[in-house]
Design a protein around this motif. Structure first.
Motif, PDB file in Angstrom:
ATOM      1  N   ASN B 385       3.046  -0.420  -4.132  1.00 38.13           N
ATOM      2  CA  ASN B 385       3.967   0.594  -4.634  1.00 38.13           C
ATOM      3  C   ASN B 385       4.151   0.449  -6.149  1.00 38.13           C
ATOM      4  N   ASP B 406      11.663   4.332  -9.424  1.00 38.52           N
ATOM      5  CA  ASP B 406      11.138   4.553  -8.073  1.00 38.52           C
ATOM      6  C   ASP B 406      10.671   3.237  -7.456  1.00 38.52           C
ATOM      7  N   SER B 407      10.005   2.432  -8.274  1.00 36.23           N
ATOM      8  CA  SER B 407       9.481   1.178  -7.746  1.00 36.23           C
ATOM      9  C   SER B 407      10.612   0.208  -7.396  1.00 36.23           C
ATOM     10  N   TYR B 410      12.155   1.300  -4.198  1.00 37.89           N
ATOM     11  CA  TYR B 410      11.286   0.976  -3.053  1.00 37.89           C
ATOM     12  C   TYR B 410      11.361  -0.512  -2.737  1.00 37.89           C
ATOM     13  N   ASN B 414      12.646  -2.226   0.753  1.00 37.51           N
ATOM     14  CA  ASN B 414      11.605  -2.772   1.643  1.00 37.51           C
ATOM     15  C   ASN B 414      11.339  -4.262   1.506  1.00 37.51           C
TER      16      ASN B 414
END
Lengths: 309, 417
Positions: B385, B406-407, B410, B414
């Motif tokens: 990602n 965004d990273s 994520y 996760n």
């Protein structure tokens, strides 16, 4: 009308045992290496298995459709599936081209043996070697740009690396698949062509049929079983594309070449965070698509009497 | 009667001892990408170990691209190896998934601490336990290698820090046509750009362990690279190939002026362009604002499924001891991870040969081996990602801020602890 007396049994016990004896080695191998992995892999698709669970020796845990829900929610999987289906564009092009070339090299002209062998060379070329070669072709300073530049189709300033561009990389990799598969299907078609009885062609020639007419009325109908086989094989191969993607682009740029099998491979075998359950579920989805497309192939190549070839 | 019983016990003990001596334990050792180049070194070390430990024989296999798959299969089949060579990242992943024994339960922690640098032990420490005997290492910023002709044509001097290097990228390309340097923008198996954040003193995680690499300072650093990439000052292929591979391909063709990395790059240059190798100048590598090195090392791990952990621990400790790491350093420019290596006279020799010079510059720097950040749980997905986001930013699909935001989102959703 005299009927032949019916024997009590068509085969003796000895014959039956012998038949199964001959079949046994193949059946055992198929069970071990095909049916069992298929059944176990399908079962794993409905379980949580891998990672810490595997490392600690715990058995798979049944989770029903959870893996499929995860797949549907994963944009990377959906993207990879779309790419794989899009990859099927190579199938008709590959089939038409290899059939056409097989017809050409089937003629008894001098030098044809050389061409038959030359077209087959990519089939036996290792993917790592092919990758280095195609890297030179597709590079920004590579052969393809040089040729396009020399033909004034591309200016120096607009040259780019074909594998580095999200719009061209997919097609560039597909061309490598075409190049690698072309010789294989050509040889299959060549075998099919050589199985067509010569007298049919000769009779058509005597009837005054043109070569185009002979191709459509004799060659194509007689080749239907081979066409179906090649079409099935290349459909499945296109859905299973992995090696060329891995070595040429590793799925990039921007996942434009990331295929469904690459997703399966990365989930199952890359790193220690492997997830056999999710990978098996993804594999099942790919298998379902392959089955569906195989049915389409059978439908397309059904002959005029309604029987499948 | 007592005497007879003692004699009987002694007899039994001797008989058992003889039986044990007659059935040597076979230990399976897996190395990673070392054969055939280092066959002699590995075989000699195994022979020396077997001589010093008569009850143990070693069966050696060198694994290459299928190492991890083979490891998983062997565990599944009940035939796990006893000693396996893994790097920091893979050790971390394997330990998080319960595949490994903690080696501080097999070798006293005090022995480990006196043998290895604290940081190299820390690199293999997961959840407070040590999971590997640190083996040979390398530094990402070990040395700077440069083509003096290209630098002089560009009218620049070798950079002393990363800021200077980034500032001369345009000049070198504009004046020579060669790229100044190939940065590690994207690594298929890792998240190499995070190393640049660490080098500039920018954190990867916050105090609570959450990903936190999206501050304005992180964005500004990424933006510098994006601007240079978009303007064509870094090769396009840097998004598709590892920086080391690409740099060592382009440098011998005079298409890259400088390589920042370990001395191992010199081996390839020596093979492909010996005259450029002879000209190549080796000097200290430019560092980021934090003035720290990053690097990685290999380790020797003991799988949880090993049937002979005690013997395996002996073998791993033997391979990674100072004498054997120094012997390895003399045939290939690795960085030993043993504390005693820093005082070895071998690394103090002066030489004009680039490899020898690079070896003496970095050989005793094992204490600086530090990847800069711990691999997060579920790292394969997280690294992918991160790399995808960096790629999107470099190709103009996202702004630097959006890509990092965004990273980070994520990662935090996760990351498995």
């Amino acid at each position: 009308m005299i009927r032949a007396p019916r024997s009590k049994s068509r085969f003796s016990l000895r014959d039956t045992l012998m038949s199964y004896g001959f079949l046994a080695p193949a059946l055992i191998l198929l069970t071990l290496f095909t049916f069992y992995p298929l059944a176990y892999g399908s079962y794993l698709g409905f379980t949580e298995y891998g990672g810490a669970r595997f490392g600690q020796g715990l058995p798979p845990k049944w989770i029903g459709l959870e893996n499929f829900r995860t797949l549907l929610a994963d944009p990377l999987f959906l993207r990879s599936l779309v790419n794989s289906v899009k990859y099927l564009i190579v199938v008709p092009v590959l089939q038409l081209a290899s059939l056409a070339v097989a017809v050409l090299v089937n003629k008894n002209l001098p030098g044809m043996a050389f061409f038959r062998a030359a077209y087959y060379v990519p089939v036996v070329t290792s993917i790592s070697l092919a990758a280095v070669m195609w890297d030179w072709v597709y590079n920004k300073d590579g052969t393809l740009n040089w040729v396009l530049g020399a033909a004034h189709l591309l200016s120096r300033s607009s040259m780019f690396g074909w594998l580095n561009n999200e719009y061209s990389a997919f097609w560039a990799v597909m061309l490598v698949t075409f190049w690698r598969g072309f010789g294989y299907y050509m040889v299959l078609y060549l075998a099919g062509l050589q199985g067509i009885p010569q007298e049919l062609e000769e009779a058509a020639v005597l009837d005054g049929a043109s070569s185009w007419k002979r191709f459509w009325s004799i060659t194509v109908p007689m080749m239907k079983p081979t066409i179906l086989l090649c079409s099935l094989l290349s459909t499945i191969a296109a859905l299973r594309v992995l090696e060329e993607v891995l070595v040429l682009t590793n799925g990039g740029p921007l996942n434009s070449t990331y295929t469904a099998l690459m997703y399966v491979y990365s989930k199952a075998f890359q790193g220690f965070n492997f997830d056999y359950g999710l990978a098996s579920a993804a594999g099942l989805v790919v298998a379902a698509v392959a089955l569906l497309l195989s049915a389409v192939n059978f439908r397309l190549f059904r002959d005029s009497s309604g029987d499948s070839v | 009667m007592k005497h007879a019983a003692r004699l009987l016990t002694l007899g039994f003990s001797l008989a058992l001892g003889t039986a044990a001596a007659q059935s040597p334990v076979e230990v399976q050792l897996w190395t990673w990408y070392l054969s055939p180049k280092f066959d002699n070194y590995i075989k000699d070390t195994i022979s020396a170990f077997e001589k010093a430990n008569p009850g143990i024989t070693v069966k050696w296999f060198d694994k290459q691209d299928s190492m991890v798959q083979d490891f998983l299969s062997s565990v599944n089949m009940g035939s796990a190896p006893d000693v396996v060579n893994l790097n920091i990242d893979e050790t971390s992943k394997a330990a998080q998934n319960g595949f490994l024994r903690n080696v501080d339960a097999l070798t006293p922690a005090a022995t480990l601490k006196s043998t290895f640098y604290p940081q190299t032990l820390a690199n293999f420490t997961i959840g407070g336990k040590v999971y590997a005997y640190p083996w040979y290492g390398s530094l990402n910023e070990g040395v700077l290698l440069y083509n003096p002709d290209l630098l002089s044509k560009a009218g620049v001097k070798p950079p002393r820090d990363m800021n200077e290097l980034l500032n001369m990228v345009k000049t070198v390309k504009d004046k020579t046509g060669a790229y100044a340097w190939v940065p590690a923008l994207k690594d298929p198996g890792g998240a190499s750009f995070l190393g640049y954040f660490f080098s500039d003193g920018l954190p990867i995680y916050d105090a609570s362990g959450k990903a936190a690499f999206n501050s304005p300072a992180h964005v500004a650093l990424l933006q510098k690279y994006i601007d240079l990439f978009k303007a064509g000052y870094f090769p396009e292929d840097a998004l598709r190939k590892e920086a080391f591979q690409l740099a060592t391909e382009l440098y011998p063709q005079n298409k890259v002026a400088m390589i920042v990395g370990g001395p191992q790059a010199l081996n390839r240059i020596k093979d492909t362009n010996p005259s450029l190798y002879a000209k190549t100048v080796v000097t200290s590598a430019p560092l980021g604002k934090a003035k720290v090195q990053t690097g990685t090392s290999m380790g020797m791990v003991i799988p949880a499924a090993s049937k002979h952990p005690a013997e395996a621990a002996k073998l791993a400790a033997f391979f990674t001891n100072n004498a054997n790491q120094m012997a390895f350093a003399k045939i290939v420019p690795i960085v030993p991870t043993t504390a005693a290596a820093q005082n070895d006279p071998y690394f103090k020799k002066a030489s004009s040969d680039p490899i020898a010079k690079a070896t003496s510059l970095v050989g005793a720097s094992g204490r600086y081996i530090n990847p800069g950040f711990k691999a997060p749980g579920n790292s394969d997905d997280l690294y992918k990602n991160f790399s995808d986001n960096i790629e999107a930013a470099l190709l103009g699909k996202k702004t630097a801020q959006a890509a990092l935001n965004d990273s980070v989102a994520y990662w935090n959703a996760n990351m498995k602890k």
